[in-house]
Design an enzyme around this catalytic site. Structure first.
Site, PDB file in Angstrom:
ATOM      1  N   ASP A  92       1.010  -1.120   0.029  1.00  0.00           N
ATOM      2  CA  ASP A  92       0.107  -0.134  -0.170  1.00  0.00           C
ATOM      3  C   ASP A  92       0.810   1.061  -0.241  1.00  0.00           C
ATOM      4  OD1 ASP A  92       1.044   0.374   2.585  1.00  0.00           O
ATOM      5  OD2 ASP A  92      -0.846  -0.127   3.492  1.00  0.00           O
ATOM      6  N   GLY A  94       1.033   3.662   2.149  1.00  0.00           N
ATOM      7  CA  GLY A  94       1.137   4.334   3.530  1.00  0.00           C
ATOM      8  C   GLY A  94       0.367   5.214   3.948  1.00  0.00           C
ATOM      9  N   GLY A  95      -0.420   5.819   2.943  1.00  0.00           N
ATOM     10  CA  GLY A  95      -1.418   6.939   3.335  1.00  0.00           C
ATOM     11  C   GLY A  95      -2.510   6.545   4.284  1.00  0.00           C
ATOM     12  N   PHE A  96      -2.886   5.350   4.276  1.00  0.00           N
ATOM     13  CA  PHE A  96      -4.245   4.937   5.097  1.00  0.00           C
ATOM     14  C   PHE A  96      -3.687   4.912   6.423  1.00  0.00           C
ATOM     15  CE2 PHE A  96      -6.952   1.797   7.060  1.00  0.00           C
ATOM     16  CZ  PHE A  96      -7.936   2.427   6.974  1.00  0.00           C
ATOM     17  N   ASP A 146      -2.761   8.211  -1.809  1.00  0.00           N
ATOM     18  CA  ASP A 146      -4.161   9.170  -1.868  1.00  0.00           C
ATOM     19  C   ASP A 146      -4.672   9.434  -0.439  1.00  0.00           C
ATOM     20  OD1 ASP A 146      -4.539   6.404  -0.874  1.00  0.00           O
ATOM     21  OD2 ASP A 146      -6.470   6.118  -1.773  1.00  0.00           O
ATOM     22  N   GLN A 189     -11.406   7.291  -5.548  1.00  0.00           N
ATOM     23  CA  GLN A 189     -12.018   7.688  -4.208  1.00  0.00           C
ATOM     24  C   GLN A 189     -13.240   8.294  -4.705  1.00  0.00           C
ATOM     25  OE1 GLN A 189     -11.389   7.319  -1.354  1.00  0.00           O
ATOM     26  NE2 GLN A 189      -9.320   6.485  -1.307  1.00  0.00           N
ATOM     27  N   ASP A 266      -7.804  -7.453   0.102  1.00  0.00           N
ATOM     28  CA  ASP A 266      -6.839  -7.742   1.096  1.00  0.00           C
ATOM     29  C   ASP A 266      -7.681  -7.315   2.197  1.00  0.00           C
ATOM     30  OD1 ASP A 266      -6.600  -4.525   0.847  1.00  0.00           O
ATOM     31  OD2 ASP A 266      -5.724  -4.992   2.828  1.00  0.00           O
ATOM     32  N   CYS A 304     -11.948 -28.651   5.954  1.00  0.00           N
ATOM     33  CA  CYS A 304     -11.053 -27.939   5.820  1.00  0.00           C
ATOM     34  C   CYS A 304      -9.653 -29.004   6.083  1.00  0.00           C
ATOM     35  CB  CYS A 304     -10.914 -26.912   6.758  1.00  0.00           C
ATOM     36  SG  CYS A 304      -9.280 -25.850   6.896  1.00  0.00           S
ATOM     37  N   CYS A 306      -6.509 -28.037   6.744  1.00  0.00           N
ATOM     38  CA  CYS A 306      -5.451 -27.119   7.538  1.00  0.00           C
ATOM     39  C   CYS A 306      -4.883 -27.714   8.538  1.00  0.00           C
ATOM     40  CB  CYS A 306      -5.741 -25.821   7.773  1.00  0.00           C
ATOM     41  SG  CYS A 306      -6.557 -25.446   9.434  1.00  0.00           S
ATOM     42  N   CYS A 309      -7.300 -28.350  11.750  1.00  0.00           N
ATOM     43  CA  CYS A 309      -8.577 -28.996  11.497  1.00  0.00           C
ATOM     44  C   CYS A 309      -8.121 -30.445  11.242  1.00  0.00           C
ATOM     45  CB  CYS A 309      -9.169 -28.412  10.168  1.00  0.00           C
ATOM     46  SG  CYS A 309      -9.882 -26.862  10.356  1.00  0.00           S
ATOM     47  N   HIS A 335      -5.655 -21.459   9.723  1.00  0.00           N
ATOM     48  CA  HIS A 335      -6.956 -21.918   9.250  1.00  0.00           C
ATOM     49  C   HIS A 335      -7.645 -21.006   8.651  1.00  0.00           C
ATOM     50  CE1 HIS A 335     -10.974 -23.476   8.832  1.00  0.00           C
ATOM     51  NE2 HIS A 335     -11.453 -22.276   9.634  1.00  0.00           N
TER      52      HIS A 335
HETATM   53 ZN   LIG Z   1      -8.824 -25.597   8.920  1.00  0.00          ZN
END
Ligand SMILES: [Zn+2]
Length: 373
Positions: A92, A94-96, A146, A189, A266, A304, A306, A309, A335
């Site tokens: 990003d 950095g502005g936010f 921005d 924006q 994101d 799942c 992972c 799980c 997870h």
């Molecule tokens: Zn999982």
């Protein structure tokens, strides 16, 4: 070298499935980017992030410029090498975070001056400086600086803020060094006002970017407004460029935005949730601190694959959080990130098969089931 290019493979209504080609590898879309704030997806090794199927991660310019510093990262071989993530990285601007984290920030027409939240030292970010920092980090995708218009904002405030962001977008474009396989994204924006969003999209297209982000959302306006802004914005964006909805969202937000033609996301929700016992599953959202899991031998999410799980019970995860063991956040972050990646895989497959509406309905119905099967 690979040219930075977006190829659409399939569409279903407004939704698209495709591949973004970059210097650091391909990104199948729709894509969710885990947030690697300070050069790490919190509580995960890079191998673990890869194992979830994530193809691209996000880094935060504000955090990295303050610590360890962009020049240091560049001397150490760039962010890919520094964090052991050879794949694509989006940073990003950095502005936010200047606006949300820094102390004593002062915005002017040229940039923003602020004090570090770490040690109070004074820093300045301009469109040119932000682009330069992202180049030092070796970001695959650079975002323009921005101003994230606060919510709520009057139409006049939103217009003034959007027009400042468009001037900064032009300066960012001029400062960006074109390199094979690297891209620069503009950010639409205009707050909640359709005519401002349209004007902003047109201004960015005139400048010309490799991708277009929709910014200034997920800051308290609510899902219905987010979707209304997308309905007013996305039709004004080029069909052949990737579209990125910044900072969104819940699994339900992602489905609705993909249906509206968004390709990239994101959000800190899966990683922050993983550290705070909040589990996102095919059976909805659970708080693993809840006493009802203390004796529950079932896997967190039976569908799942992972490690949390496959190898552990809800009772064990509950215990780890009650005992404040580090492994709790590690397993649950893995997870949650994996659940988000599985959701994106499902969306891509559904678009390819032109079954997106049925997939969305089935996924949402699953969240309402609580039969522990
Ligand atoms: Zn999982």
């Amino acid at each position: 070298m690979t040219a930075f290019a977006y190829r659409i493979d399939a569409t279903d209504e407004d939704a698209r499935a495709g591949v973004l080609h970059t210097a650091h590898g391909d990104v199948p879309t729709p894509a969710f980017m885990p947030v690697g704030t300070t050069g790490t997806v919190k509580a995960m090794t890079a191998d673990a992030v890869r194992a979830t199927g994530a193809s691209i991660v996000l880094g935060n310019t504000y955090h990295l410029m303050l610590r360890p510093g962009a020049e240091r990262v560049a001397r150490l071989g760039g962010l890919h090498r520094f964090m052991d993530w050879p794949g694509p990285i989006l940073t990003d601007s950095g502005g936010f975070q200047v606006m949300s984290l820094a102390k004593l920030r002062k915005l002017d027409a040229d940039g923003v001056t602020f004090q570090s939240h770490l040690d109070g030292s004074t820093h300045r970010l301009t469109p040119e400086h932000s682009v330069e920092i992202q180049r030092l980090l070796d970001a695959t995708i650079t975002m323009v600086l921005d101003e994230c218009t606060p919510f709520p904002a009057s139409p006049e405030e939103a217009r003034t803020s959007m027009q400042l962001s468009m001037r900064w977008a032009q300066r960012s474009r001029e400062a960006f060094q074109t390199r094979e396989g690297y891209g620069l994204f503009g950010i639409v924006q205009g707050s909640v006002y359709p005519e401002l969003r349209e004007e902003s999209a047109r201004a960015l297209i005139r400048i010309g970017f490799d991708g277009y982000a929709v910014g200034g959302l997920a800051i308290g306006e609510g899902q219905a407004t987010t979707f209304a802004v997308l309905d007013a914005t996305v039709p004004n964006l080029p069909l052949d460029k990737p579209r990125y909805l910044m900072g969104v969202g819940t699994p339900d937000d992602l489905i609705g935005a993909v249906q509206r033609g968004i390709d990239m996301f994101d959000c800190v929700i899966p990683t922050r949730g993983g550290r705070t016992a909040r589990a996102y599953t095919s059976r909805g959202v659970f708080n693993l601190r809840n006493a009802r899991f203390a004796d529950d031998p079932a896997p967190l999410d039976a569908s799942c694959r992972c490690p949390a799980c496959v190898r552990h019970s809800r009772a064990y995860l509950h215990h780890l959080f009650k005992a404040e063991e580090m492994l709790g956040p590690m397993l649950l972050t893995w997870h949650n990130v994996q659940y988000y990646q599985e959701l994106m895989r499902g969306l891509r497959a559904a678009i390819t098969e032109r079954q997106l509406e049925a997939f969305a309905a089935a996924t949402r119905a699953g969240w309402l089931r609580d039969d522990d099967e």
